[in-house]
Design a protein around this motif. Sequence first.
Motif, PDB file in Angstrom:
ATOM      1  N   UNK A  38     -15.028  63.100 -34.034  1.00 27.02           N
ATOM      2  CA  UNK A  38     -15.824  63.326 -35.251  1.00 27.02           C
ATOM      3  C   UNK A  38     -15.079  62.780 -36.465  1.00 27.02           C
ATOM      4  N   UNK A  39     -13.763  62.955 -36.480  1.00 24.24           N
ATOM      5  CA  UNK A  39     -12.961  62.479 -37.609  1.00 24.24           C
ATOM      6  C   UNK A  39     -13.053  60.973 -37.771  1.00 24.24           C
ATOM      7  N   UNK A  83     -15.457  59.089 -36.631  1.00 21.68           N
ATOM      8  CA  UNK A  83     -16.843  58.801 -37.031  1.00 21.68           C
ATOM      9  C   UNK A  83     -17.003  59.034 -38.533  1.00 21.68           C
ATOM     10  N   UNK A  84     -16.387  60.114 -39.023  1.00 23.06           N
ATOM     11  CA  UNK A  84     -16.474  60.430 -40.454  1.00 23.06           C
ATOM     12  C   UNK A  84     -15.836  59.328 -41.290  1.00 23.06           C
ATOM     13  N   UNK A  91     -18.242  56.615 -41.493  1.00 23.52           N
ATOM     14  CA  UNK A  91     -19.404  56.991 -42.297  1.00 23.52           C
ATOM     15  C   UNK A  91     -19.082  56.970 -43.781  1.00 23.52           C
ATOM     16  N   UNK A  92     -17.798  56.792 -44.124  1.00 25.87           N
ATOM     17  CA  UNK A  92     -17.435  56.733 -45.540  1.00 25.87           C
ATOM     18  C   UNK A  92     -17.922  55.447 -46.185  1.00 25.87           C
ATOM     19  N   UNK A 131     -20.499  61.053 -57.606  1.00 23.21           N
ATOM     20  CA  UNK A 131     -19.050  60.816 -57.631  1.00 23.21           C
ATOM     21  C   UNK A 131     -18.743  59.592 -56.782  1.00 23.21           C
ATOM     22  N   UNK A 140     -16.015  58.508 -51.671  1.00 16.89           N
ATOM     23  CA  UNK A 140     -15.129  59.344 -50.854  1.00 16.89           C
ATOM     24  C   UNK A 140     -15.143  60.799 -51.345  1.00 16.89           C
ATOM     25  N   UNK A 197     -18.763  62.499 -50.513  1.00 19.64           N
ATOM     26  CA  UNK A 197     -18.981  62.972 -49.146  1.00 19.64           C
ATOM     27  C   UNK A 197     -18.333  64.328 -48.889  1.00 19.64           C
ATOM     28  N   UNK A 198     -17.438  64.751 -49.765  1.00 19.86           N
ATOM     29  CA  UNK A 198     -16.903  66.098 -49.644  1.00 19.86           C
ATOM     30  C   UNK A 198     -17.663  67.078 -50.511  1.00 19.86           C
ATOM     31  N   UNK A 199     -18.253  66.573 -51.590  1.00 21.33           N
ATOM     32  CA  UNK A 199     -18.886  67.454 -52.562  1.00 21.33           C
ATOM     33  C   UNK A 199     -20.361  67.700 -52.250  1.00 21.33           C
ATOM     34  N   UNK A 230     -29.846  61.024 -39.035  1.00 22.54           N
ATOM     35  CA  UNK A 230     -28.650  60.605 -38.278  1.00 22.54           C
ATOM     36  C   UNK A 230     -28.686  59.162 -37.782  1.00 22.54           C
ATOM     37  N   UNK A 269     -24.312  58.342 -44.518  1.00 28.32           N
ATOM     38  CA  UNK A 269     -23.803  59.621 -43.998  1.00 28.32           C
ATOM     39  C   UNK A 269     -24.952  60.632 -43.875  1.00 28.32           C
ATOM     40  N   UNK A 270     -25.075  61.243 -42.712  1.00 29.17           N
ATOM     41  CA  UNK A 270     -26.190  62.138 -42.390  1.00 29.17           C
ATOM     42  C   UNK A 270     -26.452  63.164 -43.484  1.00 29.17           C
ATOM     43  N   UNK A 271     -27.705  63.213 -43.926  1.00 28.57           N
ATOM     44  CA  UNK A 271     -28.117  64.273 -44.842  1.00 28.57           C
ATOM     45  C   UNK A 271     -27.860  63.996 -46.311  1.00 28.57           C
TER      46      UNK A 271
END
Lengths: 299, 293
Positions: free
Chosen positions: B37-38, B40-41, B44-45, B58, B61, B64-66, B87, B92-94
């Motif tokens: 998953x990491x 893939x993440x 996805x960035x 923002x 990078x 995707x955290x916020x 997906x 990035x999903x969603x």
Amino acid sequence: MSTERIGAEAVAARGWLGAHKWLLARRASQLGILTLFLLGPLAGVWIVKGNLTFSYTLDVLPLTDPYILLQTLLTRHLPEAKAFVGAAIVLAFYLLVGGRVFCSWVCPVNMVTDAAAWLRRRLGIKGGAHVSRGARYWILAMTLVLAAATGTLAWELVNPVSMFHRGLIFGLGAAWAVILAVFLFDVFVMKDGWCGHLCPVGAFYSLVGKVSLVRTAAVQRAACNDCMDCFAVCPEPQVIRPALKGVDAAGPVIADANCTNCGRCIDVCSKDVFVFGTRFGNKADKVSSPAQKMAAACK
Amino acid sequence: MEAEKPRKASAAAAARRQFLLDSARMACGVGLLGIGIGLYAKQAKALPPLAVRPPGALAEKDFLGACIRCGLCVRDCPYDILSLATPDEPVATGTPYFVARQLPCEMCEEIPCVKACPTGALDHKLTDINQAKMGLAVLVDQENCLNFLGLRCDICYRICPVIDKAITLEQQLNARTGKHALFIPTVHSEHCTGCGKCEKGCPLEVAAIKVYPIELAKGEPGKHYRLGWVEKEKAGGSLVAPDVQHQYNLPEGMRYESGKGLIPGGEAPAVPPGSAAPGTQPAAPRALQGGKL
């Protein structure tokens, strides 16, 4: 276990409706919440906006998934105050009604995995892969580590729970394939595989449930006739035994955090052993020990 | 009693062994999943160039955290231009995005999408939509742009909500005809909000002007680069010593003329043509003096 269908005795005793009332209430809750979310996009009636990660009701009530808020904080981002207020309300609610009430009364994936469990029973599928039920806590920890390590909500890229709910409201795309995979996994690979073993969302809410107020309790455990229907229907059967059988002088309240308060044990029990109550008044001496009960049954 | 002790000890050792084994099994299995998953993440960035984030987003990078993928920005957009990635899409999903060529941002003054965001993934500090930096328009295809061909399409210029600031028309000579002008649409990054109206409006089959993420669209000079004329203006005068006037040392009775070389002759000017006496301007070519050729 009887060869009859699970809950047949309860249906005979209380009628079909009486033996399914909590199941029906749960479906009404799950579908009702989904309907509230869908009323906006489908009918233009905007009561609730957003999805289960964050929603805004009637433009006053924010509700935030505390699990996703925690992940966001771990990416070192500080959200707006509204998100914190929403998470506090949600946490307070689940502290009251039971952490994993989210799983059985709200989460849309529950309907998928319940259907899988039903099909599995009907097809008589036994066995399959074995993974500890503790795996979900490892996965929960992994998702939190991932958020901190990647600085992104990495788990949310693949999380079937948020993906499914968001998809139903905003468009599924290929998420249907993920949900189908969860369904087939539960039918063929592992009994209660996703919700009972792997899902970190459920694991998170179970931590809330460790101290939550409303609990299922086997208050009439003396009346248990060992039909085993509750064990067969329960998605987390390991939680029943201590309360029902009084293992290690345990009281009748199901104290295990992974009880989802789904109420299926109440439905399927023809002897009305289970009720919803609170975690208080959990006295072992209220009921007789299994040995005394056996003696009583022999009379 | 003597036999009891070792048995107890071995039972404890077996339990400990089992615990360690179970833990190792879980850590390795879940770790494998996490690495998958990491990675893939990490992939996805990378936001694909055609997907544009809503105003105030923002840096990718941080976004995707916020962004918690709640879709409130989608709901509060009055023009329904935003959607949440599914997906199977390369975003990035969603997360919310729009495709300028399909529906560009209408640049609402109220910026309702930003106000709706509960996490600040769309930065609430953005209160003037003209300050938005969703991306940067780039005239990528100069071969097919109608204005580059000498036609007066001008659509991207006319349609731009920040007309004459974000896009200007710069005149050039049309070398093909020799007597017409080219009106070259020119994007100014200082004012372009990346709304995508120009991309949407481009009448070509495939747009010649496109909105790209700023980090793709913009070059950056080395940190040590200085533009001489800018520095000169800042300082209010030249920062380097003026060139030393070149002195010719010619043989006596000779003069120098450009193109001809040394020419014997008495009346040699003290200063050869093309150079100037100190303190005077050098002579410009006659063509630039406004004189007739």
